[in-house]
Design an enzyme around this catalytic site. Sequence first.
Site, PDB file in Angstrom:
ATOM      1  N   SER A   1     -51.202  82.167  25.107  1.00 15.19           N
ATOM      2  CA  SER A   1     -50.436  83.123  25.894  1.00 15.19           C
ATOM      3  C   SER A   1     -49.783  82.412  27.087  1.00 15.19           C
ATOM      4  O   SER A   1     -49.003  81.492  26.892  1.00 15.19           O
ATOM      5  CB  SER A   1     -51.346  84.285  26.317  1.00 15.19           C
TER       6      SER A   1
ATOM      7  N   ASP B   1     -48.383  90.240  16.463  1.00 11.94           N
ATOM      8  CA  ASP B   1     -48.219  90.150  17.912  1.00 11.94           C
ATOM      9  C   ASP B   1     -46.967  90.913  18.350  1.00 11.94           C
ATOM     10  O   ASP B   1     -45.855  90.591  17.933  1.00 11.94           O
ATOM     11  CB  ASP B   1     -48.103  88.673  18.314  1.00 11.94           C
TER      12      ASP B   1
ATOM     13  N   HIS C   1     -51.699  90.466  19.775  1.00 14.71           N
ATOM     14  CA  HIS C   1     -51.693  89.267  20.603  1.00 14.71           C
ATOM     15  C   HIS C   1     -53.091  88.705  20.844  1.00 14.71           C
ATOM     16  O   HIS C   1     -53.301  87.495  20.813  1.00 14.71           O
ATOM     17  CB  HIS C   1     -51.025  89.595  21.942  1.00 14.71           C
TER      18      HIS C   1
END
Length: 410
Positions: free
Chosen positions: A171, A352, A381
Amino acid sequence: AEVDGHPRSMGGKANEHDGGDHMKDAGIGLPATGVSVVTFPSFTLECGETLRDVQVAYSTYGALCASRDNGVVVGHSLTSNSVVHEWWGEMMGDGDLFAIDTAADFVVCVNYLGSPYGTTSPVVRDPRKSNGGWYGPDFPSPCTIRDNVRLQRMLLDHLGVKRLKMAIGGSMGCMLALEWGATYPEYVDSLCLIAGCGRHPDWAIGIGEVERFAVMAGEGWNGGDYDPSDPPKGGLAAARMTAMLTYRAPRSVDERFNRELALDNRRRPRAEDEIAVQTHKNPAAVASLPFYDVENYLRYQGKKFTRRFDPNCYVQLTLTLDTHDVSAGRGAYTDVLASLKHKTMVVGITSDVLYPYHLQEELVRHVPNAEMYTIDSPHGHDAFLLEIDGLNVAIADWRRRAQVEASVKA
């Protein structure tokens, strides 16, 4: 409906005991164990502002070898701290069966500028203020991803690290790892880029603005000028609730909650006292309203988050995300990606919705020595935290193959 006394988890190892928050019961400030702090006299940000007496909080694992070239930088996610074993413990251990091999690697994870977990941020005292006040709303903005990489390089030089074997992160940490490769291409051997992107897309910028506006619209925000020991909580809770949905995927949420009512409270609460939010003044207005389990879960996550995070810090870190563009000041985006010759593994998640799969496909398409590992998961995600066993195996295998290839070439 509850796990260890908490509202229903969305599933997966990273959250099976804490209702979905991989940070468990962390509080604001320097973590109690496993963190060191170094202070640098000054650091100039890309925006031109100079920070004084810059605190940098970091955690290390393993040992620096005699040649000082076995460094591994781990980038944490938006609201994590530097204590890797708390949120990525399954990925790290002694031996090459682990993605991060603490027997061979000197692992460094650095808390970001603007974060409330030890590095200089809005909740740290501002050395410019004679009254010893906090930075608060006066914290310089934005602190970019590139700023963080340059500050981390100062730390690694301080620690004596001569070279990085790998920069890895998920991320926001993916963005940091990529920026490491672009800013110091000769210093880093390989990149592992998990569930991120080469530049922050408008979709994610828009989500961040919704979350920031929720914080700013909350009672007591006052332009960010509040007592950090008693921060406003309602807006921050709303921002976290929004974020939790972007970390998952519609199918995952639907299948998990299945329109069930909250078992501990089948009627909608009129107030959330912990965060000073009154949702309905008139009891009659909510008498017949159902309270769905997913609503209960999100409220719980919002309230829990306010115990461990600061509103100004959240605003600052989401602005940091928006600065991410690995090509900024370097030329055309695809040309900059093509210039990254590192051995690279890109990890994408099919479901995601925050950083969709096509963003990882873009990286693989343009970074010349990149390969893709796909997590085919319905969980969105956060699958890089939930599907962690398979991810660990894939990264460890990739690193072993790279080591064999390097030894053959030598």
